[in-house]
Design an enzyme around this catalytic site. Structure first.
Site, PDB file in Angstrom:
ATOM      1  N   THR A  36       0.877  -1.358  -0.100  1.00 50.65           N
ATOM      2  CA  THR A  36      -0.017   0.013   0.017  1.00 50.65           C
ATOM      3  C   THR A  36       0.678   1.240   0.067  1.00 50.65           C
ATOM      4  O   THR A  36       0.403   2.308  -0.655  1.00 50.65           O
ATOM      5  CB  THR A  36      -0.916  -0.196   1.262  1.00 50.65           C
ATOM      6  OG1 THR A  36      -1.472  -1.221   1.382  1.00 50.65           O
ATOM      7  CG2 THR A  36      -2.085   1.105   1.046  1.00 50.65           C
ATOM      8  N   ILE A  37       2.010   1.282   0.745  1.00 51.44           N
ATOM      9  CA  ILE A  37       2.905   2.465   0.708  1.00 51.44           C
ATOM     10  C   ILE A  37       3.656   2.702  -0.571  1.00 51.44           C
ATOM     11  O   ILE A  37       3.366   3.818  -1.141  1.00 51.44           O
ATOM     12  CB  ILE A  37       3.787   2.284   2.041  1.00 51.44           C
ATOM     13  CG1 ILE A  37       3.058   2.213   3.454  1.00 51.44           C
ATOM     14  CG2 ILE A  37       5.072   3.322   1.897  1.00 51.44           C
ATOM     15  CD1 ILE A  37       3.987   1.471   4.590  1.00 51.44           C
ATOM     16  N   LYS A  64      -5.947  -1.634  -1.480  1.00 49.29           N
ATOM     17  CA  LYS A  64      -6.912  -1.441  -0.331  1.00 49.29           C
ATOM     18  C   LYS A  64      -7.957  -0.414  -1.131  1.00 49.29           C
ATOM     19  O   LYS A  64      -8.205   0.674  -0.188  1.00 49.29           O
ATOM     20  CB  LYS A  64      -6.281  -0.899   0.794  1.00 49.29           C
ATOM     21  CG  LYS A  64      -5.423  -1.816   1.390  1.00 49.29           C
ATOM     22  CD  LYS A  64      -4.830  -1.466   2.949  1.00 49.29           C
ATOM     23  CE  LYS A  64      -3.938  -2.675   3.808  1.00 49.29           C
ATOM     24  NZ  LYS A  64      -2.856  -3.112   3.015  1.00 49.29           N
ATOM     25  N   ASP A  67     -13.399   2.597  -2.955  1.00 54.14           N
ATOM     26  CA  ASP A  67     -14.355   3.194  -3.690  1.00 54.14           C
ATOM     27  C   ASP A  67     -13.857   3.176  -5.136  1.00 54.14           C
ATOM     28  O   ASP A  67     -12.726   2.799  -5.369  1.00 54.14           O
ATOM     29  CB  ASP A  67     -14.810   4.387  -3.301  1.00 54.14           C
ATOM     30  CG  ASP A  67     -16.191   4.898  -3.980  1.00 54.14           C
ATOM     31  OD1 ASP A  67     -16.763   4.291  -4.623  1.00 54.14           O
ATOM     32  OD2 ASP A  67     -16.610   6.120  -3.733  1.00 54.14           O
ATOM     33  N   ALA A  68     -14.861   3.441  -6.131  1.00 56.50           N
ATOM     34  CA  ALA A  68     -14.080   3.512  -7.761  1.00 56.50           C
ATOM     35  C   ALA A  68     -13.519   2.062  -7.816  1.00 56.50           C
ATOM     36  O   ALA A  68     -12.358   1.982  -8.573  1.00 56.50           O
ATOM     37  CB  ALA A  68     -13.114   4.461  -7.903  1.00 56.50           C
ATOM     38  N   LEU A  72      -9.989   1.855 -10.416  1.00 60.56           N
ATOM     39  CA  LEU A  72      -8.743   1.355  -9.821  1.00 60.56           C
ATOM     40  C   LEU A  72      -8.215  -0.172 -10.039  1.00 60.56           C
ATOM     41  O   LEU A  72      -7.142  -0.197 -10.464  1.00 60.56           O
ATOM     42  CB  LEU A  72      -8.826   1.510  -8.344  1.00 60.56           C
ATOM     43  CG  LEU A  72      -9.141   3.340  -7.824  1.00 60.56           C
ATOM     44  CD1 LEU A  72      -9.443   3.172  -6.544  1.00 60.56           C
ATOM     45  CD2 LEU A  72      -7.880   3.945  -8.025  1.00 60.56           C
ATOM     46  N   GLU A 112      -9.741  -7.716   1.438  1.00 61.02           N
ATOM     47  CA  GLU A 112      -9.103  -7.596   2.599  1.00 61.02           C
ATOM     48  C   GLU A 112      -9.752  -7.425   3.836  1.00 61.02           C
ATOM     49  O   GLU A 112     -10.646  -6.677   3.975  1.00 61.02           O
ATOM     50  CB  GLU A 112      -8.112  -6.284   2.610  1.00 61.02           C
ATOM     51  CG  GLU A 112      -7.285  -6.291   3.738  1.00 61.02           C
ATOM     52  CD  GLU A 112      -5.639  -6.012   3.237  1.00 61.02           C
ATOM     53  OE1 GLU A 112      -5.181  -6.215   2.061  1.00 61.02           O
ATOM     54  OE2 GLU A 112      -4.787  -5.920   4.239  1.00 61.02           O
ATOM     55  N   HIS A 136      -6.385 -10.669   8.160  1.00 62.51           N
ATOM     56  CA  HIS A 136      -5.053  -9.462   8.300  1.00 62.51           C
ATOM     57  C   HIS A 136      -5.213  -9.361   9.970  1.00 62.51           C
ATOM     58  O   HIS A 136      -6.132  -8.854  10.603  1.00 62.51           O
ATOM     59  CB  HIS A 136      -5.365  -8.171   7.598  1.00 62.51           C
ATOM     60  CG  HIS A 136      -4.383  -7.430   7.385  1.00 62.51           C
ATOM     61  ND1 HIS A 136      -3.973  -6.742   6.159  1.00 62.51           N
ATOM     62  CD2 HIS A 136      -3.457  -7.120   8.380  1.00 62.51           C
ATOM     63  CE1 HIS A 136      -3.029  -6.114   6.302  1.00 62.51           C
ATOM     64  NE2 HIS A 136      -2.256  -6.229   7.616  1.00 62.51           N
ATOM     65  N   ARG A 139      -0.987  -4.542  12.420  1.00 59.24           N
ATOM     66  CA  ARG A 139       0.248  -4.238  13.048  1.00 59.24           C
ATOM     67  C   ARG A 139       0.102  -3.443  14.330  1.00 59.24           C
ATOM     68  O   ARG A 139       0.798  -3.853  15.237  1.00 59.24           O
ATOM     69  CB  ARG A 139       0.772  -2.915  11.956  1.00 59.24           C
ATOM     70  CG  ARG A 139       2.291  -2.764  12.249  1.00 59.24           C
ATOM     71  CD  ARG A 139       2.440  -1.501  11.396  1.00 59.24           C
ATOM     72  NE  ARG A 139       2.705  -1.955   9.933  1.00 59.24           N
ATOM     73  CZ  ARG A 139       3.771  -1.635   9.103  1.00 59.24           C
ATOM     74  NH1 ARG A 139       4.721  -0.738   9.656  1.00 59.24           N
ATOM     75  NH2 ARG A 139       4.041  -1.945   7.911  1.00 59.24           N
TER      76      ARG A 139
HETATM   77  C1  5RP Z   1      -0.290  -3.807   5.771  1.00 61.58           C
HETATM   78  C2  5RP Z   1       0.003  -4.764   4.966  1.00 61.58           C
HETATM   79  C3  5RP Z   1       1.321  -5.373   5.138  1.00 61.58           C
HETATM   80  O1  5RP Z   1       1.812  -5.311   3.821  1.00 61.58           O
HETATM   81  C4  5RP Z   1       1.107  -6.797   5.411  1.00 61.58           C
HETATM   82  O2  5RP Z   1       0.566  -7.001   6.428  1.00 61.58           O
HETATM   83  C5  5RP Z   1       2.628  -7.466   5.649  1.00 61.58           C
HETATM   84  O3  5RP Z   1       3.303  -6.756   6.743  1.00 61.58           O
HETATM   85  P1  5RP Z   1       4.295  -7.274   7.820  1.00 61.58           P
HETATM   86  O4  5RP Z   1       5.428  -6.381   7.678  1.00 61.58           O
HETATM   87  O5  5RP Z   1       3.565  -7.171   8.869  1.00 61.58           O
HETATM   88  O6  5RP Z   1       4.596  -8.748   7.428  1.00 61.58           O
HETATM   89  O7  5RP Z   1      -0.890  -5.166   4.162  1.00 61.58           O
HETATM   90  O8  5RP Z   1      -1.527  -3.315   5.789  1.00 61.58           O
END
Ligand code: 5RP
Length: 216
Positions: A36-37, A64, A67-68, A72, A112, A136, A139
Site C-alpha cells: 500500500t505504501i 486497499k 471506492d471506484a 482502480l 482484505e 489480516h 500491525r
Molecule cells: C499492511 C499490509 C502489510 O503489507 C502486510 O500485512 C505485511 O506486513 P508485515 O510487515 O507485518 O509482514 O498489508 O496493511
C-alpha cells in the site's frame, strides 16, 4: 491440499528500495506485492516495473480500494497487476466492479478483512462470485501484545469452509506457519520479516521449507 504460496509485501517508499528486495527475493517466492505504501508513493510505475522484471511471479497491487472499484482495479491490472485488493468495508458494488474489472483482464480481486466484518457477509461475497480474502492481523494489534493463535486459526478455517481462498498476513514469523497445519491457506504474506532479514534469500527459503513441512 495445495501448498500455500509465499508472498513478499513491498511496503517501501521508493521503487529503488523495493527493487533491492526483489533482486534477492523474487526467485525465492511466488508473489510480489506492491504494498500500500509503495502504491501510494509510485503505484502505476511500481506495478509496471515489477510486472516487466518479474513475469514469472504473480504481481499484487495492495491498493486497499474503498471506492471506484472498477476504475482502480482496471488501472492496476492494465499496468500488470494480477491481483488487486479491496477493503471488506467497501460497498459490495465496489467489490463486484473491482472483481469484474480484474477478471476482464485475466486477474483476480482479493477482499482484505480489516476491522469489522461478519461470516454472513463472507457468505454473500462468495455468492457474488468473489474468490479470495486476506485475513489480516493489524500491525497495531500485534504491537500491543496480540499474537497468532487458535482463535485466528478458527477464523481462517471458517472462511475456507465458506469456500473462499484465504491468505494470511500481519507480522508472520516462520514459527507461526505451523499453526496453520491442516488449513487450506492460499498464501502467506510476509513484509518486514523478509525484507529486513540479514539474509533475505536464506530467510525466504526457510519460510518455504517450513511451508513444505506441513503441505505437499
Ligand atoms: C499492511 C499490509 C502489510 O503489507 C502486510 O500485512 C505485511 O506486513 P508485515 O510487515 O507485518 O509482514 O498489508 O496493511
Amino acid at each position: 491440499m495445495a501448498k500455500p504460496l509465499l508472498q513478499v509485501a513491498l511496503d517501501n517508499f521508493t521503487i529503488s528500495e523495493a527493487l533491492e528486495s526483489t533482486r534477492i527475493l523474487a526467485p525465492e517466492l511466488d508473489i510480489i506485492e506492491v504494498g500500500t505504501i509503495l502504491c501510494l508513493s509510485s503505484g502505476s510505475e511500481a506495478i509496471e516495473v515489477m510486472n516487466t522484471l518479474y513475469p514469472d511471479n504473480i504481481i499484487v497491487a495492495d491498493l486497499k480500494i474503498v471506492d471506484a472499484g472498477g476504475e482502480l482495479a482496471g488501472m492496476a491490472c492494465d499496468k500488470g497487476a494480477d491481483w488487486v485488493t479491496v477493503m471488506c468495508n467497501a460497498a459490495d458494488a465496489t467489490k463486484v466492479k473491482a472483481m469484474e474489472a480484474a477478471e476482464k483482464r485475466g486477474g483476480e480481486m482479493q477482499v482484505e478483512l480489516f476491522g469489522n466484518w461478519t461470516y454472513e457477509q463472507a457468505e454473500t461475497w462468495k455468492k457474488l462470485g468473489l474468490k479470495q480474502v486476506i485475513y489480516h492481523q493489524s500491525r497495531d494489534a500485534l504491537n500491543s501484545g496480540g499474537s497468532w493463535g487458535t482463535e485466528n486459526m478458527t477464523v481462517v478455517k471458517k472462511l475456507a469452509d465458506i469456500g473462499l481462498e484465504v491468505s494470511v498476513t500481519g507480522g508472520l514469523t516462520k514459527e507461526v506457519i505451523q499453526l496453520f497445519k491442516g488449513i487450506p491457506v492460499k498464501s502467506f504474506i510476509v513484509g518486514r520479516n523478509l525484507r529486513n532479514a540479514d539474509d533475505p534469500a536464506t530467510e525466504a527459503r526457510a519460510y518455504q521449507d517450513e511451508i513444505a513441512k506441513y503441505w505437499t
